[in-house]
Design an enzyme around this catalytic site. Structure first.
Site, short mmCIF file in Angstrom:
data_model
loop_
_atom_site.label_atom_id
_atom_site.label_comp_id
_atom_site.label_asym_id
_atom_site.label_seq_id
_atom_site.Cartn_x
_atom_site.Cartn_y
_atom_site.Cartn_z
N HIS A 61 -3.28 7.27 -58.54
CA HIS A 61 -1.98 7.36 -57.88
C HIS A 61 -1.05 6.24 -58.40
O HIS A 61 0.10 6.50 -58.74
CB HIS A 61 -2.12 7.18 -56.36
N LYS A 78 -6.91 17.03 -42.86
CA LYS A 78 -7.87 16.43 -43.79
C LYS A 78 -8.78 15.40 -43.11
O LYS A 78 -9.59 14.77 -43.80
CB LYS A 78 -7.11 15.76 -44.95
N ARG A 115 -3.89 16.62 -62.86
CA ARG A 115 -4.99 15.97 -63.57
C ARG A 115 -5.75 16.94 -64.45
O ARG A 115 -6.34 16.58 -65.44
CB ARG A 115 -5.97 15.34 -62.55
N SER A 129 -9.43 10.75 -54.15
CA SER A 129 -9.73 9.88 -53.00
C SER A 129 -11.08 10.25 -52.40
O SER A 129 -11.86 9.37 -52.02
CB SER A 129 -8.63 9.99 -51.96
N1 COA Z 1 -4.86 10.30 -59.60
C1 COA Z 1 -5.99 10.40 -58.91
N2 COA Z 1 -6.14 11.25 -57.89
C2 COA Z 1 -5.11 12.02 -57.55
C3 COA Z 1 -3.90 11.96 -58.24
C4 COA Z 1 -3.79 11.05 -59.32
N3 COA Z 1 -2.69 10.91 -60.03
N4 COA Z 1 -3.07 12.86 -57.68
C5 COA Z 1 -3.74 13.45 -56.69
N5 COA Z 1 -4.97 12.95 -56.60
C6 COA Z 1 -6.05 13.37 -55.70
C7 COA Z 1 -5.93 12.81 -54.33
O1 COA Z 1 -6.64 11.59 -54.26
C8 COA Z 1 -6.52 13.90 -53.50
O2 COA Z 1 -7.90 13.79 -53.48
P1 COA Z 1 -8.73 14.27 -52.21
O3 COA Z 1 -8.33 15.69 -51.94
O4 COA Z 1 -10.11 14.09 -52.68
O5 COA Z 1 -8.35 13.36 -51.10
C9 COA Z 1 -6.19 15.17 -54.24
O6 COA Z 1 -5.95 14.78 -55.54
C10 COA Z 1 -4.95 15.88 -53.78
O7 COA Z 1 -4.42 15.19 -52.75
P2 COA Z 1 -2.95 14.63 -52.58
O8 COA Z 1 -2.28 14.37 -53.88
O9 COA Z 1 -3.02 13.52 -51.60
O10 COA Z 1 -2.25 15.82 -52.02
P3 COA Z 1 -2.70 16.58 -50.79
O11 COA Z 1 -3.07 17.91 -51.32
O12 COA Z 1 -3.68 15.90 -49.92
O13 COA Z 1 -1.35 16.55 -50.00
C11 COA Z 1 0.85 17.24 -49.45
C12 COA Z 1 -0.46 17.53 -50.17
C13 COA Z 1 0.85 15.97 -48.66
C14 COA Z 1 1.90 17.14 -50.53
C15 COA Z 1 1.08 18.46 -48.56
O14 COA Z 1 0.00 18.58 -47.67
C16 COA Z 1 2.37 18.32 -47.76
O15 COA Z 1 3.43 18.49 -48.30
N6 COA Z 1 2.25 18.05 -46.44
C17 COA Z 1 3.38 17.92 -45.56
C18 COA Z 1 3.53 19.15 -44.68
C19 COA Z 1 4.20 20.27 -45.44
O16 COA Z 1 5.34 20.18 -45.84
N7 COA Z 1 3.46 21.37 -45.64
C20 COA Z 1 3.95 22.50 -46.37
C21 COA Z 1 3.84 22.28 -47.85
S1 COA Z 1 4.65 23.55 -48.75
#
Ligand code: COA
Length: 159
Positions: free
Chosen positions: A18, A42, A91, A129
């Site tokens: 990140h 989550k 990724r 994560s």
């Molecule tokens: N390097 C390493 N790991 C990365 C990364 C990077 N550059 N980018 C993403 N990841 C990992 C994260 O650690 C995470 O791992 P995990 O699932 O093991 O915890 C995974 O990839 C994806 O997670 P993250 O990037 O945190 O996104 P998410 O899918 O958890 O969250 C949101 C998505 C927050 C963007 C989405 O849930 C959201 O928009 N929520 C708000 C409510 C909403 O508007 N909902 C409707 C959406 S249309």
């Protein structure tokens, strides 16, 4: 024209992958808002405030980066921050399908906000994560994957 990008995620906890992406974005945009989603579905290990505080301390050296928590629709939060860009990291090809859906829905909800994708440095492409938490919980070494402050918070929480 000043351009603000919003980088949303759960950040449970923030990893070096990140941070790498955020540093790249900080070089491209006037302001980057790291938006930490409450994301109760989550069942995060760290609560929202803890995740925000950890991200803030890890990113303290980046002057044009701000960290905020949110528990609303991302599209609405992006608009309220005056963001023109939603940033997401790709990724691997496996990330693409979900990201494509998310981008489509966000465009429908906020037509003036564009989703842009960045790729992290190659050495971080396998980090997530969840994997970091699993490795830490089983006593593995996580020094290459997270900031020392995150490592300390993880060992405290998992003790
Ligand atoms: N390097 C390493 N790991 C990365 C990364 C990077 N550059 N980018 C993403 N990841 C990992 C994260 O650690 C995470 O791992 P995990 O699932 O093991 O915890 C995974 O990839 C994806 O997670 P993250 O990037 O945190 O996104 P998410 O899918 O958890 O969250 C949101 C998505 C927050 C963007 C989405 O849930 C959201 O928009 N929520 C708000 C409510 C909403 O508007 N909902 C409707 C959406 S249309």
């Amino acid at each position: 024209m000043s351009v603000t990008a919003i980088y949303p995620g759960t950040f449970d906890p923030i990893t070096n992958g990140h941070s790498d992406l955020i540093s790249r974005a900080a070089n491209l945009f006037d302001k980057v808002v790291v938006a930490v989603a409450a994301n109760p579905k989550k069942t995060p290990l760290f609560d929202l405030q803890e995740r925000v505080d950890l991200a803030r301390s890890v990113l303290a050296g980046l002057n044009n980066v701000e960290v905020c928590g949110f528990d609303t629709l991302l599209a609405e939060f992006a608009k309220s921050q005056g963001a023109k860009v939603i940033l997401r990291g790709l990724r691997a090809v496996s990330d693409f399908e979900y990201e494509f859906q998310l981008a489509g829905m966000n465009r429908r909800l906020a037509p003036d906000v564009e989703t842009l994708f960045l790729t992290p440095a190659e050495k971080y492409t396998f980090i997530s994560s969840s994997l970091v938490k699993e490795v830490a919980a089983l006593g593995g070494e996580i020094d290459d994957f997270v900031d020392p402050k995150v490592k300390a918070a993880l060992s405290n929480r998992l003790r």
